[in-house]
Write an enzyme that holds these catalytic residues in place. Structure first.
Site: not given
Ligand code: PEP
Ligand code: MG
Length: 607
Positions: A215, A322, A358, A457, A480-481, A491, A528
């Site tokens: 993040h 976010r 979100r 995700e 990402n998740d 990650r 996203c």
């Molecule tokens: C993701 O997991 O791809 C996402 C957009 O949410 P975050 O990066 O905030 O976990």
């Molecule tokens: Mg996520």
């Protein structure tokens, strides 16, 4: 010395060469986390910024303090031995020997004995006692000219930082902004720390730890700040004020750059600025392929004020707001009224374009101390996202009330994070209905058609996509998740970042399954996650038939450039082919070929 072309996920590597001006030039390759090349002074966030508390310990607690101290020494020893082993492998045994002095300090009978004695005689906490013992030793070094002994001073300081860091592990670091625009170096930066920096004072971030989709990296990208992560121990080798170059495109950091290195970078900055200028010309144009497939291009925003750049870059809405960052950037829960004002302002900025808010995805690495009193063993698999909200309904309802009240001032959608089962969606929808009902009976003006969607995700959400699609108005894929949970790869961990692959066959298959389920139930599907801004992935996402891309505003021109350089048909053909492949290498080979053909100038900056 290493060359400077580095791709994501490469392990840190270093080259050292004599620089003009006498100081050694250090070139270190890490992981490119946010684009941009910057030159400026270093600002090092040292763990000694920890303020060491001085507390009186009741006699019954003394032995506990001594036990914690011994534990901190043992943990530090383990850490140093690991660094030594890594270094020995990378740079040879001679370099690794520099840690021998550190290890000797940890075993020094006087250091250990005096600290224990001080805890007992003064009834003080371990961190304070250890700091006092070390300070006494260091005061004897003040006037020493001898270079060898001066180096030992630094070693002792390093050991002090590490041990005190362990003892105060749960304490927050006190943040100090650099006094002039600088490249911030740190072992690690938490998302809340990154969110708190004065952005005018930060040219770039360089951290020893972290992955491309941690993040902190995401935040840097949304802030438009260049960043390199996974630099191993570089923060310990740089001092505040040292001149540095940070190349977020290639994932390289140079300390004490030589004249010729600086010349090269000045040239590269010029070239990069030219490319950026070219890309910016696309702002007013639609994100449309050569054969007229129109893709919605929206912005991800992490902090409310980023809405300005979303508008400036021509976002067709916000695909992901976010909301957790403004929760963790302060030390108490924001009230309904505060939240309402924020959401309303974001909606008003966006006019008729929709804003997908979100609901709080707190947990994982996004921790608010006032909400998480005890640490979890596996925070990314723990009390996070919808799980948190369904147990803290008070917080969930307050946020929903603020969002629904703001819905009277624009077009809003609600997005639920970290869904793994249908029941979670049903429960969340039920709470949304209750909140709406309550607001209506209190005569608030609200939009009756606020759509509710989910983040896809988790592998479970993909496998249940068919059932979930019946419950919601849209899907937003969070790669990402999704990659982290599918590949079992943290990650934010630079050590295993080579396993974090956007174009892994299992990820492509999961994306396809999600899009198919969405199509079957006629709901739109967007992405996203950061995969949306990986140029190698863009053509695949187009071919997978996603309806919408959402990414950091400053990344939008590049994504648009790729979309406008290819045909929908060739991307679909590409996907048809790569769905048969079983290795990332096979997939990347085909994708690279297409990208090089269609966008050679962009490919040059990313290879
Ligand atoms: C993701 O997991 O791809 C996402 C957009 O949410 P975050 O990066 O905030 O976990
Ligand atoms: Mg996520």
């Amino acid at each position: 010395m290493e060359t400077r072309k580095v791709s994501d996920g490469r392990q840190a590597a270093e080259g050292v060469s004599p620089a003009e001006g006498g100081r050694e030039e250090i070139v270190r390759h890490g992981i490119s986390a946010a684009p941009g090349i910057v030159i400026g002074p270093a600002f090092v966030m040292r763990p000694e910024i920890f303020s060491v508390p001085n507390t009186t310990v009741p006699p019954a607690e003394r032995e506990k303090q001594i036990a914690s101290f011994k534990h901190a020494l043992a943990e530090t020893r383990k850490e140093l031995i690991q660094i030594q082993a890594d270094m020995s492998e990378r740079l040879g045994e001679d370099h690794a020997r520099i840690f021998e002095a550190h290890l000797l300090i940890l075993d020094d009978v006087m250091v250990v004995g005096d600290t224990e004695a001080l805890i007992r005689s003064e009834n003080r906490n371990a961190a304070w006692a250890f700091q006092k013992v070390i300070s006494n030793i260091l005061s004897g070094f003040e006037d020493i000219e001898d270079e060898y002994l001066r180096d030992r001073f630094t070693d002792i300081l390093d050991v002090k930082k590490r041990v005190i860091g362990k003892l105060l592990g749960k304490q927050k670091r006190k943040l100090i902004d650099p006094s002039e625009p600088s490249v911030v170096f740190a072992r690690d930066l938490s998302p809340s720390e990154t969110a708190q920096f004065d952005r005018k004072k930060v040219l770039g971030y360089a951290t020893d730890r972290g992955g491309r989709t941690s993040h902190t990296a995401i935040l840097a990208r949304s802030q438009g700040v260049a960043a390199v992560v996974g630099l191993e121990d570089l923060s310990a080798r740089v001092r505040s004020g040292d001149p540095v170059v940070l190349d977020g495109n290639a994932g390289t950091v140079v300390i004490h750059p030589s004249h010729s290195t600086l010349d090269n970078y000045h040239r590269e900055i010029k070239q990069y600025k030219k490319l950026e200028k070219e890309l910016l010309k696309l702002t007013g144009y639609p994100a449309e392929t050569l054969d007229n497939r129109n893709i919605q291009l929206k912005a991800n925003i992490d902090l409310p004020d980023e809405i300005e750049s979303a508008v400036a870059y021509g976002a067709q809405g916000v695909g992901l707001f976010r909301t957790e960052y403004f929760f963790i950037a302060q030390d108490k829960l924001p009230s309904e009224e505060e939240q309402y004002q924020i959401y309303r302002s974001v909606l008003e900025h966006m006019g008729d374009n929709p804003v997908t808010i979100r609901v709080l995805d707190i947990g994982g690495d996004k921790i608010a101390d006032y909400l998480h009193s005890s640490p979890e063993l596996n925070p990314f698999m723990g009390w996070r996202g919808i799980r948190f909200l369904l147990t803290r309904k008070d917080i969930f309802k307050t946020q929903l009330r603020a969002i629904y009240r703001a819905s009277a001032h624009g077009s809003v959608k609600i997005l639920l994070p970290l869904i793994v089962e249908v029941d979670e969606v049903k429960k969340a929808k039920q709470i949304c209905a209750e909140v709406r009902e309550q607001l209506r009976s209190n005569r608030f003006r609200i939009d009756d058609n606020v759509e509710i969607g989910i983040m896809v995700e988790t592998p479970s959400a993909v496998l249940l996509a068919d059932a979930l699609a019946k419950e919601v108005d849209f899907f937003s894929i969070g790669t990402n998740d999704l990659i982290q949970y599918t590949m079992a790869v943290d990650r934010g961990n630079s050590k295993i970042s080579h396993l974090y692959q956007h174009l892994h066959p299992s990820i492509i298959r999961f994306l396809k399954m999600t899009v198919d389920a969405a199509r079957k139930h006629k709901i739109p599907v967007s992405i996203c996650g950061e995969m949306a801004v990986d140029p190698m992935s863009t053509v695949v996402l187009i071919g997978l038939q996603l309806d919408e891309f959402s990414c950091s505003p400053n990344m939008m021109p590049e994504v648009k450039k790729i979309i406008r350089s290819v045909t929908y048909d060739e991307c679909k053909m590409l996907v048809k082919r790569i769905l048969k492949y079983v290795t990332t290498e096979q997939i990347e080979r085909d994708v690279t070929r297409l990208l090089r053909e269609r966008c050679p100038d962009l490919a040059m900056f990313h290879e």
